[in-house]
Design a protein around this motif. Structure first.
Motif, PDB file in Angstrom:
ATOM      1  N   ASP A  62       0.842  -1.198   0.000  1.00 41.64           N
ATOM      2  CA  ASP A  62       0.000   0.000   0.000  1.00 41.64           C
ATOM      3  C   ASP A  62       0.882   1.255   0.000  1.00 41.64           C
ATOM      4  N   PRO A  63       0.857   2.033  -1.078  1.00 45.08           N
ATOM      5  CA  PRO A  63       1.713   3.223  -1.144  1.00 45.08           C
ATOM      6  C   PRO A  63       1.320   4.302  -0.134  1.00 45.08           C
ATOM      7  N   ARG A  64       0.123   4.212   0.435  1.00 45.09           N
ATOM      8  CA  ARG A  64      -0.326   5.210   1.401  1.00 45.09           C
ATOM      9  C   ARG A  64       0.000   4.823   2.842  1.00 45.09           C
ATOM     10  N   VAL A  70       4.448  -0.200   7.618  1.00 42.27           N
ATOM     11  CA  VAL A  70       5.066  -1.060   6.598  1.00 42.27           C
ATOM     12  C   VAL A  70       6.205  -1.864   7.221  1.00 42.27           C
ATOM     13  N   ALA A  71       6.995  -1.235   8.055  1.00 36.71           N
ATOM     14  CA  ALA A  71       8.107  -1.942   8.708  1.00 36.71           C
ATOM     15  C   ALA A  71       7.584  -3.074   9.587  1.00 36.71           C
TER      16      ALA A  71
END
Length: 182
Positions: A62-64, A70-71
């Motif tokens: 997900d780029p958002r 994300v980590a």
């Protein structure tokens, strides 16, 4: 014992009994149950790990998504991969014991656990497409279905060949765990 007077040859007389591909695929939707064949118990656990991984992959892709999220998802993905490696190894260790005698025939290129892992991966891809409401006529759905069918046929052929001594499984696999060993 004379083979002509010993009675009918049963599956157990030929070699260890392994579930057929259709049973393995059905296990993907079951919860691990100790009453099942050991391979089916682990196949069910592998499917659970893959379901968990789908959600993690959505976050990582997900780029958002925030970097800390994300980590954390990436760490979870590594943990899911390590859990899968342990389960694959569990299948392979079972197969190594059950088929220890069968060194005749041709060496198969992958372990039983690796083949079941590939079946789970393709099955999960089909499940993800179904969950996204993609129609059955979508080429991706047809491809996943065809791939699962081919892997199922390959699995069934391997099972037959193992039981008849025409193939044997590799004893040494590339370690896939988090520290390079499983």
């Amino acid at each position: 014992m004379n083979i002509l007077t010993a009675g009918p040859i049963t599956a157990s007389a030929i070699g260890p009994q392994l579930p057929r591909a259709a049973e393995v695929v059905r296990a993907f939707t079951a919860s691990p149950d100790d009453d099942l064949h050991p391979v089916l118990v682990v196949a069910a656990a592998l499917a659970i790990e893959h379901r968990l991984r789908v959600g993690v992959d959505a976050i990582v892709g997900d780029p958002r998504a925030d970097d800390p999220v994300v980590a954390a998802a990436a760490r979870t993905a590594c943990a899911r991969d390590a859990a899968c490696a342990v389960l694959i190894d569990r299948i392979d260790r079972w197969a190594a014991i059950e088929f220890a005698e069968g060194r005749a025939g041709v060496l198969h290129t992958e372990s039983l656990g690796q083949l079941i892992e590939r079946m789970v991966t393709v099955w999960m891809r089909g499940q993800a497409l179904a969950d996204s409401r993609v129609g059955a006529s979508d080429p991706r759905v047809r491809l996943a279905s065809a791939q699962l069918g081919e892997l199922g046929a390959a699995y069934d052929d391997l099972v037959t060949d193992l039981r008849l001594g025409r193939r044997w499984l590799p004893a040494l696999q590339t370690p896939t765990g988090p520290d390079g060993t499983v």
